[in-house]
Scaffold this motif. Structure first.
Motif, mmCIF file in Angstrom:
data_model
loop_
_atom_site.group_PDB
_atom_site.id
_atom_site.type_symbol
_atom_site.label_atom_id
_atom_site.label_comp_id
_atom_site.label_asym_id
_atom_site.label_seq_id
_atom_site.Cartn_x
_atom_site.Cartn_y
_atom_site.Cartn_z
ATOM 1 N N THR A 164 38.649 -26.226 -65.522
ATOM 2 C CA THR A 164 38.763 -25.242 -66.594
ATOM 3 C C THR A 164 40.222 -25.469 -67.147
ATOM 4 O O THR A 164 41.105 -24.606 -66.560
ATOM 5 C CB THR A 164 37.900 -23.942 -66.447
ATOM 6 O OG1 THR A 164 36.881 -24.280 -65.855
ATOM 7 C CG2 THR A 164 37.860 -23.278 -67.757
ATOM 8 N N HIS A 165 40.287 -25.809 -68.346
ATOM 9 C CA HIS A 165 41.690 -25.963 -69.135
ATOM 10 C C HIS A 165 41.961 -24.890 -70.137
ATOM 11 O O HIS A 165 40.791 -24.878 -70.950
ATOM 12 C CB HIS A 165 42.169 -27.340 -69.338
ATOM 13 C CG HIS A 165 42.103 -28.297 -68.291
ATOM 14 N ND1 HIS A 165 43.370 -28.847 -67.938
ATOM 15 C CD2 HIS A 165 41.235 -28.782 -67.428
ATOM 16 C CE1 HIS A 165 43.160 -29.642 -66.898
ATOM 17 N NE2 HIS A 165 41.957 -29.754 -66.720
ATOM 18 N N PRO A 166 42.884 -24.163 -70.276
ATOM 19 C CA PRO A 166 43.176 -23.592 -71.242
ATOM 20 C C PRO A 166 43.485 -24.393 -72.678
ATOM 21 O O PRO A 166 43.712 -25.448 -72.637
ATOM 22 C CB PRO A 166 44.283 -22.544 -70.953
ATOM 23 C CG PRO A 166 45.263 -23.428 -70.058
ATOM 24 C CD PRO A 166 44.221 -24.252 -69.275
ATOM 25 N N THR A 167 43.107 -23.601 -73.807
ATOM 26 C CA THR A 167 43.287 -24.187 -75.329
ATOM 27 C C THR A 167 43.261 -23.164 -76.211
ATOM 28 O O THR A 167 43.148 -22.249 -76.053
ATOM 29 C CB THR A 167 41.971 -25.260 -75.497
ATOM 30 O OG1 THR A 167 42.071 -26.004 -76.857
ATOM 31 C CG2 THR A 167 40.717 -24.562 -75.800
ATOM 32 N N HIS A 168 44.108 -23.861 -77.142
ATOM 33 C CA HIS A 168 44.450 -22.972 -78.312
ATOM 34 C C HIS A 168 43.527 -23.526 -79.574
ATOM 35 O O HIS A 168 43.504 -22.736 -80.642
ATOM 36 C CB HIS A 168 45.816 -23.045 -78.913
ATOM 37 C CG HIS A 168 46.788 -22.399 -77.824
ATOM 38 N ND1 HIS A 168 46.869 -21.125 -77.504
ATOM 39 C CD2 HIS A 168 47.722 -23.111 -76.916
ATOM 40 C CE1 HIS A 168 47.677 -20.699 -76.504
ATOM 41 N NE2 HIS A 168 48.122 -21.891 -76.126
ATOM 42 N N PRO A 183 36.937 -25.064 -78.378
ATOM 43 C CA PRO A 183 36.608 -25.367 -76.906
ATOM 44 C C PRO A 183 35.814 -26.749 -76.809
ATOM 45 O O PRO A 183 34.923 -27.149 -77.945
ATOM 46 C CB PRO A 183 35.642 -24.273 -76.391
ATOM 47 C CG PRO A 183 35.926 -23.248 -77.369
ATOM 48 C CD PRO A 183 36.355 -23.691 -78.652
#
Length: 116
Positions: free
Chosen positions: A48-52, A55
């Motif tokens: 699970t990767h963070p994103t701005h 999704p």
């Protein structure tokens, strides 16, 4: 308890992509009815990767030797869409499905949950 995962790949040419997974990658399958193939996958992991941004989900297949796997895929006529790049977590490339979709391929450098 959860005992597996089911991945959906939406395709503009599902028949050709199914044939690719069966004939080129050699994934075993079962017919769920009417020719609807469900493919067995190798062991998997989830990150699970963070994103701005919005999704999304991406598919990457893993291998033990990316150079050898690229050679095998090219010998079968598969288009490699990215040169192999050395990332911090693995050696990364990608290939194209008959429908035009791109799938990532990498040789991991990170520890794997399956102990490999």
């Amino acid at each position: 308890m959860i005992n597996g995962a089911h991945l959906l790949l939406f395709s503009r040419n599902a028949e050709q992509d199914r044939a690719f997974f069966r004939d080129v990658l050699g994934f075993g399958s079962v017919d769920a009815g009417g020719g609807w193939l469900l493919f067995g996958l190798p062991p998997a992991e989830l990150a699970t990767h963070p994103t701005h941004g919005d999704p999304t989900c991406e598919l990457y297949l893993m291998c033990d030797d990316v150079a050898a796997t690229v050679d095998e895929l090219r010998a079968k006529g598969v288009e490699i869409t990215r040169s192999v790049s050395d990332e911090n977590w693995g050696l990364l490339t990608a290939f194209r499905l008959p429908s035009g979709a791109e799938i990532g391929l990498y040789e991991p450098k990170h520890p794997r949950p399956d102990g490999r």
